[in-house]
Design a protein around this motif. Structure first.
Motif, PDB file in Angstrom:
ATOM      1  N   UNK A  52       7.892   6.925   3.715  1.00 37.15           N
ATOM      2  CA  UNK A  52       7.144   6.096   2.775  1.00 37.15           C
ATOM      3  C   UNK A  52       5.857   6.820   2.391  1.00 37.15           C
ATOM      4  N   UNK A  53       5.564   6.899   1.106  1.00 41.64           N
ATOM      5  CA  UNK A  53       4.395   7.617   0.613  1.00 41.64           C
ATOM      6  C   UNK A  53       3.209   6.654   0.523  1.00 41.64           C
ATOM      7  N   UNK A  54       2.160   6.938   1.286  1.00 37.77           N
ATOM      8  CA  UNK A  54       0.996   6.061   1.358  1.00 37.77           C
ATOM      9  C   UNK A  54       0.188   6.096   0.068  1.00 37.77           C
ATOM     10  N   UNK A  55      -0.309   4.934  -0.319  1.00 40.59           N
ATOM     11  CA  UNK A  55      -1.309   4.838  -1.392  1.00 40.59           C
ATOM     12  C   UNK A  55      -2.659   4.666  -0.708  1.00 40.59           C
ATOM     13  N   UNK A  56      -3.173   5.767  -0.183  1.00 40.47           N
ATOM     14  CA  UNK A  56      -4.379   5.689   0.635  1.00 40.47           C
ATOM     15  C   UNK A  56      -5.609   5.230  -0.155  1.00 40.47           C
ATOM     16  N   UNK A 110       0.817  -1.209   0.000  1.00 43.99           N
ATOM     17  CA  UNK A 110       0.000   0.000   0.000  1.00 43.99           C
ATOM     18  C   UNK A 110       0.858   1.271   0.000  1.00 43.99           C
ATOM     19  N   UNK A 111       2.013   1.185  -0.633  1.00 43.69           N
ATOM     20  CA  UNK A 111       2.910   2.342  -0.708  1.00 43.69           C
ATOM     21  C   UNK A 111       3.185   2.706  -2.162  1.00 43.69           C
ATOM     22  N   UNK A 112       3.357   4.020  -2.411  1.00 46.12           N
ATOM     23  CA  UNK A 112       3.665   4.510  -3.754  1.00 46.12           C
ATOM     24  C   UNK A 112       5.171   4.589  -3.994  1.00 46.12           C
ATOM     25  N   UNK A 113       5.938   4.733  -2.940  1.00 40.94           N
ATOM     26  CA  UNK A 113       7.375   4.878  -3.068  1.00 40.94           C
ATOM     27  C   UNK A 113       7.957   5.414  -1.777  1.00 40.94           C
ATOM     28  N   UNK A 114       9.215   5.837  -1.842  1.00 39.83           N
ATOM     29  CA  UNK A 114       9.892   6.334  -0.649  1.00 39.83           C
ATOM     30  C   UNK A 114      10.746   7.532  -1.036  1.00 39.83           C
ATOM     31  N   UNK A 115      10.882   8.470  -0.102  1.00 41.41           N
ATOM     32  CA  UNK A 115      11.707   9.662  -0.317  1.00 41.41           C
ATOM     33  C   UNK A 115      12.516   9.925   0.939  1.00 41.41           C
ATOM     34  N   UNK A 116      13.494  10.803   0.828  1.00 39.51           N
ATOM     35  CA  UNK A 116      14.287  11.201   1.987  1.00 39.51           C
ATOM     36  C   UNK A 116      13.613  12.382   2.667  1.00 39.51           C
TER      37      UNK A 116
END
Length: 358
Positions: free
Chosen positions: A339-343, A318-324
């Protein structure tokens, strides 16, 4: 009359709105240069891409005491005619469209509308749209802020940049920790740089939250507000991630615990936890979060990277990707993964919609 779009925000325990046409930009509260001036509501000034922006304390404007500024506060930049002024607010929410039949001018019973000053500043009240106090046109209560008046103490023959010559009359946010001061200063330094309109439109606004000790980001367009966790009424025959209902200013909000979706430990929910109220295509619910790291920050889409498989125990379904992400006041020099949520995927595929008959 047509529907009107408003920028909504929180100040203390109340929600306010102001016509979107007055909003020029929004950014996290930076360090302000505190100067003496005839404007008693002036919190300070900041160098905004080479121009001096006066920043007003909206609490003082409303005739209320000014609380200590927080690292999570934001500045709304208002523009009308030839004036440009910032106001300090606690949280900025998404745009809200309000129709005339949702608005009343009966303000006298609201706890934050007392005295003639408030009656001048606050024009209307929208109870049906969620208890929103609608601010009047800023020229009616802000008046004209003359930058030259603020700079009048600097001699004309002073060399160099006039902004640098502003004298710091007192310390901005004197109760801030050394770590928070670093963050305030970094924000002020970043605002000095020239940014093109193309740069701004390419940025993705998100809110940064903490679940246990992990950082997550969510598209700001889905976040309606953050609020305190209050009395929760359990709902029978529901999955374990549906915690119960909470009364938010007369609106019943169903609360969700997302930690199980990411294989995080389900520790007891503490009373100091916060609730992130989400509105996705008319479906409103609350997400219990350990902490609100930052109510608004901006990422470049290129900064969001695909998740590397097998590098972490967290469930990436359920994640779109990750960033710093540069962590808040607890460790201002540390970069953490966010972690960027795919809500929408969680909502549609994660069993958050319950249709069982009790």
């Amino acid at each position: 009359m047509k529907e009107q779009s408003y920028c909504t925000f929180r100040l203390n325990n109340s929600i306010y709105g102001i016509e979107n046409s007055y909003i020029e930009e929004v950014f996290a509260l930076p360090e302000l240069t505190v100067v003496s001036s005839p404007y008693r509501n002036l919190a300070g000034v900041v160098n905004l891409r080479g121009k001096i922006l006066p920043v007003m304390d909206l609490n003082l404007v409303l005739g209320m005491p000014s609380p200590d500024y927080q690292i999570t506060d934001s500045i709304l930049v208002l523009r009308w005619e030839d004036s440009q002024v910032g106001i300090i607010v606690n949280e900025v929410y998404k745009e809200k469209t309000i129709s005339p039949d949702q608005i009343t001018t009966q303000l006298s019973n609201h706890r934050d509308v007392e005295g003639k000053d408030c009656q001048t500043i606050i024009a209307d009240f929208s109870q049906r749209a969620g208890d929103i106090l609608i601010l009047n046109h800023p020229e009616t209560w802000m008046g004209s802020i003359e930058i030259e008046t603020i700079l009048s103490k600097i001699p004309d023959n002073s060399p160099g940049d006039r902004f640098r010559l502003l004298t710091q009359e007192s310390i901005f946010c004197p109760k801030a920790t050394p770590e928070e001061r670093i963050i305030f200063q970094e924000r002020a330094d970043n605002l000095k740089a020239e940014v093109t309109s193309q740069d701004l439109t390419d940025l993705k606004p998100i809110s940064a939250i903490v679940l246990n000790d992990r950082f997550f980001g969510i598209d700001l367009a889905m976040v309606r507000e953050f609020t305190d966790l209050s009395r929760v009424t359990p709902i029978p025959c529901c999955p374990k991630h549906i915690i119960g209902n909470m009364n938010l200013r007369g609106e019943i909000i169903t609360l969700i615990d997302l930690r199980g979706f990411f294989h995080l430990p389900i520790d007891p929910i503490l009373e100091e936890y916060k609730v992130m109220v989400v509105d996705f295509e008319g479906i409103v619910f609350g997400v219990i979060v350990t902490e609100v790291a930052e109510s608004m920050l901006f990422l470049k889409p290129s900064e969001i990277m695909p998740l590397s498989t097998g590098s972490d125990a967290i469930n990436d379904e359920y994640l779109q990707g990750v960033a710093s992400y540069r962590e808040n006041a607890r460790a201002p020099q540390a970069l953490r993964d966010i972690a960027i949520l795919d809500l929408p995927k969680i909502l549609l595929n994660g069993g958050l919609i319950v249709d069982e008959v009790v």
